[in-house]
Scaffold this active site. Structure first.
Site, PDB file in Angstrom:
ATOM      1  N   CYS A  73      -4.083  19.618 -55.232  1.00 54.71           N
ATOM      2  CA  CYS A  73      -2.763  20.153 -55.575  1.00 54.71           C
ATOM      3  C   CYS A  73      -1.668  19.331 -54.893  1.00 54.71           C
ATOM      4  O   CYS A  73      -1.641  19.240 -53.654  1.00 54.71           O
ATOM      5  CB  CYS A  73      -2.676  21.616 -55.156  1.00 54.71           C
ATOM      6  SG  CYS A  73      -1.053  22.354 -55.367  1.00 54.71           S
ATOM      7  N   CYS A  76       0.453  21.401 -52.470  1.00 56.93           N
ATOM      8  CA  CYS A  76      -0.316  21.710 -51.262  1.00 56.93           C
ATOM      9  C   CYS A  76      -0.348  20.510 -50.315  1.00 56.93           C
ATOM     10  O   CYS A  76      -0.274  20.675 -49.086  1.00 56.93           O
ATOM     11  CB  CYS A  76      -1.731  22.143 -51.622  1.00 56.93           C
ATOM     12  SG  CYS A  76      -1.819  23.613 -52.676  1.00 56.93           S
TER      13      CYS A  76
END
Length: 315
Positions: A73, A76
């Site tokens: 991600c 993230c």
């Protein structure tokens, strides 16, 4: 350090061999002490903890800030340095800072219903709240230090991670991850085509469903046994009930036949009464009440009266 070693080595040439060995041992001890003291004694340990399916119940006590992320991600990845800096303040603030890799912990992903990444939860003594503020270190610190989490509505108990519903959801996510790993193993390691993997899973689902249904039937029959095979009393009761029904049916038929006979007798009596009223007595008067004659005797009497009338006319 290099100067110290060179000076000590130059001085060693002025001593005897025994003194040199003793002096070298003192130098080694001094170097060891210097190396130990030179390490940062006040260095903090890594405050970022890893939460897994095995130790997730630890977050039910104390105060926690938990990040759910995935290595692939982008958002993230941008948050990881900030979250690492924030974790350095966790020990000072009395807060446990943790992270969860949803790709490695599918059970926790289902238990918290993670639909977007990254997702951050605040937990205080088993009460969970979803963090939806800015993702900077100062915002995280103010959120915990100023107790801004009190203004957020907590997650309902039936949606909490320890509820029966979320336990079922966690098991479902674990099963889906297990199936995915089996699929990847069969297609990548064993060389089975994709459609072959689907066929295998379909057959496994079919047979497991049949086995589960058969098991449920056995359990139901054991818990609630059929009356048909429970004891001989069932057959005796059944025979008694059948006999009672047969007797009742015969009585109903007998009553119906009796009613039909009564109806026929009533019709015959009504016909005879009407015939008597029409014919009347031999003197032309109605037959007195209480005097009853049979039909045959009444006919003979009528015929005899007619013959007497004919004889009187002839004379």
């Amino acid at each position: 350090m290099a100067c110290l070693l060179t000076s000590s080595s130059s001085r060693l040439t002025m001593f005897s061999p025994a003194q040199r060995i003793k002096h070298r041992s003192w130098i080694c001890c001094l170097l060891l002490i210097i190396c130990l003291t030179s390490s940062p004694a006040s260095a903090k340990r890594d405050g970022l903890r890893e939460v897994t399916d095995g130790n997730w119940e630890d977050i039910l006590t104390g105060e926690w800030m938990i990040e759910f992320y995935a290595p692939w991600c982008p958002a993230c990845q941008q948050l990881q340095p900030v979250w690492k800096e924030f974790s350095d303040w966790g020990e000072d603030m009395g807060v446990n800072i943790a992270k969860v890799d949803v790709t490695e912990q599918p059970g926790l992903s289902g238990r918290f219903i993670i639909t977007s990444l990254p997702t951050i939860y605040h937990c205080k003594d088993g009460v969970f709240r979803k963090y939806q503020g800015a993702r900077t270190k100062d915002d995280f610190l103010s959120f915990v230090d100023e107790q801004k989490w009190k203004a957020i509505e907590p997650v309902s108990s039936w949606l909490g991670p320890s509820s029966f519903l979320m336990n079922s959801m966690s098991a479902l996510f674990k099963l889906s991850m297990f199936i995915r790993r089996c699929h990847n193993y069969m297609t990548e390691q064993l060389g089975i085509p994709v459609w072959g993997s689907y066929v295998i899973f379909g057959l496994a689902t079919l047979f497991s469903g049949l086995a589960l249904g058969l098991l449920l039937v056995f359990i139901a029959d054991f818990v609630f046994p059929s009356r048909r095979f429970s004891s001989q009393e069932y057959y005796q009761k059944k025979q008694t009930m059948d006999q009672a029904r047969l007797i009742q049916r015969q009585e109903d038929e007998h009553e119906a036949d009796g009613e039909e006979d009564d109806d026929e007798e009533e019709e015959e009596d009504e016909d005879s009464d009407v015939w008597r009223r029409r014919r009347g007595s031999p003197e032309g008067r109605p037959e007195p009440k209480g005097q009853g004659f049979s039909d045959e005797a009444l006919r003979k009497r009528v015929v005899g009266n007619r013959e007497e009338e004919d004889e009187e006319e002839d004379t």
